[in-house]
Design a protein around this motif. Structure first.
Motif, mmCIF file in Angstrom:
data_model
loop_
_atom_site.group_PDB
_atom_site.id
_atom_site.type_symbol
_atom_site.label_atom_id
_atom_site.label_comp_id
_atom_site.label_asym_id
_atom_site.label_seq_id
_atom_site.Cartn_x
_atom_site.Cartn_y
_atom_site.Cartn_z
ATOM 1 N N GLY A 57 0.819 -1.203 0.000
ATOM 2 C CA GLY A 57 0.000 0.000 0.000
ATOM 3 C C GLY A 57 0.846 1.243 0.000
ATOM 4 N N LEU A 58 0.178 2.351 0.281
ATOM 5 C CA LEU A 58 0.835 3.656 0.322
ATOM 6 C C LEU A 58 1.024 4.060 1.781
ATOM 7 N N VAL A 59 2.234 4.464 2.125
ATOM 8 C CA VAL A 59 2.535 4.851 3.498
ATOM 9 C C VAL A 59 3.508 6.025 3.473
ATOM 10 N N GLN A 60 3.450 6.852 4.481
ATOM 11 C CA GLN A 60 4.386 7.974 4.577
ATOM 12 C C GLN A 60 5.741 7.494 5.082
ATOM 13 N N LYS A 93 11.345 4.180 4.019
ATOM 14 C CA LYS A 93 11.946 5.300 3.310
ATOM 15 C C LYS A 93 11.411 5.329 1.880
ATOM 16 N N PRO A 94 11.436 6.490 1.239
ATOM 17 C CA PRO A 94 10.984 6.530 -0.157
ATOM 18 C C PRO A 94 11.726 5.546 -1.049
ATOM 19 N N GLU A 95 12.978 5.283 -0.761
ATOM 20 C CA GLU A 95 13.742 4.340 -1.582
ATOM 21 C C GLU A 95 13.323 2.888 -1.381
ATOM 22 N N ASP A 96 12.429 2.627 -0.443
ATOM 23 C CA ASP A 96 11.861 1.291 -0.288
ATOM 24 C C ASP A 96 10.695 1.050 -1.259
ATOM 25 N N THR A 97 10.296 2.070 -1.964
ATOM 26 C CA THR A 97 9.204 1.934 -2.930
ATOM 27 C C THR A 97 9.571 0.926 -4.014
ATOM 28 N N ALA A 98 8.720 -0.070 -4.175
ATOM 29 C CA ALA A 98 8.986 -1.148 -5.137
ATOM 30 C C ALA A 98 7.815 -2.120 -5.127
ATOM 31 N N ARG A 135 3.175 -4.386 7.027
ATOM 32 C CA ARG A 135 3.508 -5.798 7.148
ATOM 33 C C ARG A 135 2.992 -6.525 5.926
ATOM 34 N N LEU A 136 3.898 -7.120 5.202
ATOM 35 C CA LEU A 136 3.539 -7.929 4.044
ATOM 36 C C LEU A 136 3.348 -9.376 4.474
ATOM 37 N N SER A 137 2.400 -10.026 3.815
ATOM 38 C CA SER A 137 2.168 -11.446 4.042
ATOM 39 C C SER A 137 2.296 -12.184 2.722
ATOM 40 N N CYS A 138 2.726 -13.421 2.814
ATOM 41 C CA CYS A 138 2.806 -14.288 1.640
ATOM 42 C C CYS A 138 2.196 -15.626 2.029
ATOM 43 N N ALA A 139 1.025 -15.889 1.487
ATOM 44 C CA ALA A 139 0.322 -17.125 1.790
ATOM 45 C C ALA A 139 0.657 -18.170 0.741
ATOM 46 N N ALA A 140 1.014 -19.350 1.221
ATOM 47 C CA ALA A 140 1.415 -20.423 0.312
ATOM 48 C C ALA A 140 0.390 -21.544 0.320
ATOM 49 N N SER A 141 0.201 -22.119 -0.828
ATOM 50 C CA SER A 141 -0.624 -23.326 -0.926
ATOM 51 C C SER A 141 0.151 -24.338 -1.754
ATOM 52 N N THR A 165 23.147 -17.446 -0.569
ATOM 53 C CA THR A 165 23.081 -16.396 -1.588
ATOM 54 C C THR A 165 22.942 -16.945 -2.994
ATOM 55 N N THR A 166 23.273 -18.216 -3.194
ATOM 56 C CA THR A 166 23.168 -18.796 -4.541
ATOM 57 C C THR A 166 21.940 -19.678 -4.697
ATOM 58 N N ALA A 167 21.051 -19.643 -3.732
ATOM 59 C CA ALA A 167 19.848 -20.481 -3.805
ATOM 60 C C ALA A 167 19.017 -20.112 -5.022
ATOM 61 N N ARG A 168 18.465 -21.134 -5.654
ATOM 62 C CA ARG A 168 17.560 -20.906 -6.788
ATOM 63 C C ARG A 168 16.125 -20.971 -6.288
ATOM 64 N N TYR A 169 15.396 -19.920 -6.554
ATOM 65 C CA TYR A 169 14.014 -19.831 -6.099
ATOM 66 C C TYR A 169 13.092 -20.377 -7.184
ATOM 67 N N ASN A 170 12.338 -21.433 -6.821
ATOM 68 C CA ASN A 170 11.543 -22.156 -7.817
ATOM 69 C C ASN A 170 10.208 -21.499 -8.104
ATOM 70 N N TYR A 171 9.599 -20.959 -7.049
ATOM 71 C CA TYR A 171 8.238 -20.445 -7.185
ATOM 72 C C TYR A 171 8.179 -19.018 -6.675
ATOM 73 N N TRP A 172 7.394 -18.210 -7.385
ATOM 74 C CA TRP A 172 7.286 -16.791 -7.083
ATOM 75 C C TRP A 172 5.829 -16.368 -7.006
ATOM 76 N N GLY A 173 5.574 -15.374 -6.163
ATOM 77 C CA GLY A 173 4.259 -14.765 -6.143
ATOM 78 C C GLY A 173 4.140 -13.698 -7.213
ATOM 79 N N GLN A 174 2.977 -13.058 -7.257
ATOM 80 C CA GLN A 174 2.701 -12.078 -8.296
ATOM 81 C C GLN A 174 3.163 -10.669 -7.903
ATOM 82 N N GLY A 175 3.471 -10.484 -6.645
ATOM 83 C CA GLY A 175 3.992 -9.201 -6.179
ATOM 84 C C GLY A 175 2.930 -8.317 -5.562
ATOM 85 N N THR A 176 3.372 -7.437 -4.671
ATOM 86 C CA THR A 176 2.492 -6.444 -4.068
ATOM 87 C C THR A 176 3.245 -5.111 -4.035
ATOM 88 N N GLN A 177 2.526 -4.045 -4.392
ATOM 89 C CA GLN A 177 3.157 -2.730 -4.515
ATOM 90 C C GLN A 177 3.282 -2.060 -3.155
#
Length: 121
Positions: free
Chosen positions: A10-13, A87-92, A19-25, A104-116
Motif C-alpha cells: 500500500g501507500l505509506v508515509q 523510506k521513499p527508496e523502499d518503494t517497489a 507488514r507484508l504477508s505471503c500465503a502459500a498453498s 546467496t546462490t539459492a535458486r528460487y523455484n516459485y514466485w508470487g505475483q507481487g504487491t506494490q
C-alpha cells in the motif's frame, strides 16, 4: 508445486510501517526456505530478506537491516515481512519466493505475483 500470494502492500508515509504477508498453498511449504525480493521501476530485482524452513536462520540486505524483519508461521503456511521506518527508496513491487536451498546462490523455484509498496516523502 507451490502457489504464493502476497498481500499487505500500500501507500505509506516515510517513517511508517507495513507488514507484508505471503500465503502459500501446495505441498511441503515448511520444507522450503522463503525469500522476499523487490523491484523498483527501472531497476533490477534485488534481494531483501530470507528465512530458513524452520525460521531459525534469517538474512537481510544491508539496506533493510535493522528496519525489516522476516518471519514465518508454518502452521499457517505464511511468511511475513514487517517493514518499519520506511523510506521513499523502499518503494517497489515486493515478491515472495521459495527455494529448497539456502544461501546467496539459492535458486528460487516459485514466485508470487507481487504487491506494490509506495513510500511517500
Amino acid at each position: 508445486q507451490v502457489q504464493l500470494v502476497e498481500s499487505g502492500g500500500g501507500l505509506v508515509q516515510a517513517g511508517g510501517s507495513l507488514r507484508l504477508s505471503c500465503a502459500a498453498s501446495g505441498r511441503a511449504f515448511s520444507s522450503y526456505a522463503c525469500g522476499w525480493f523487490r523491484q523498483a521501476p527501472g531497476k533490477e530485482r534485488e534481494f531483501v530478506a530470507r528465512i530458513s524452513w524452520s525460521g531459525g536462520n534469517t538474512a537481510y540486505a544491508d539496506s533493510v537491516k535493522g528496519r525489516f524483519t522476516i518471519s514465518r508461521d508454518n502452521a499457517k503456511n505464511t511468511v511475513y515481512l514487517q517493514m518499519n521506518s520506511l523510506k521513499p527508496e523502499d518503494t517497489a513491487v515486493y515478491y515472495c519466493a521459495v527455494t529448497p536451498d539456502w544461501g546467496t546462490t539459492a535458486r528460487y523455484n516459485y514466485w508470487g505475483q507481487g504487491t506494490q509498496v509506495t513510500v511517500s516523502s
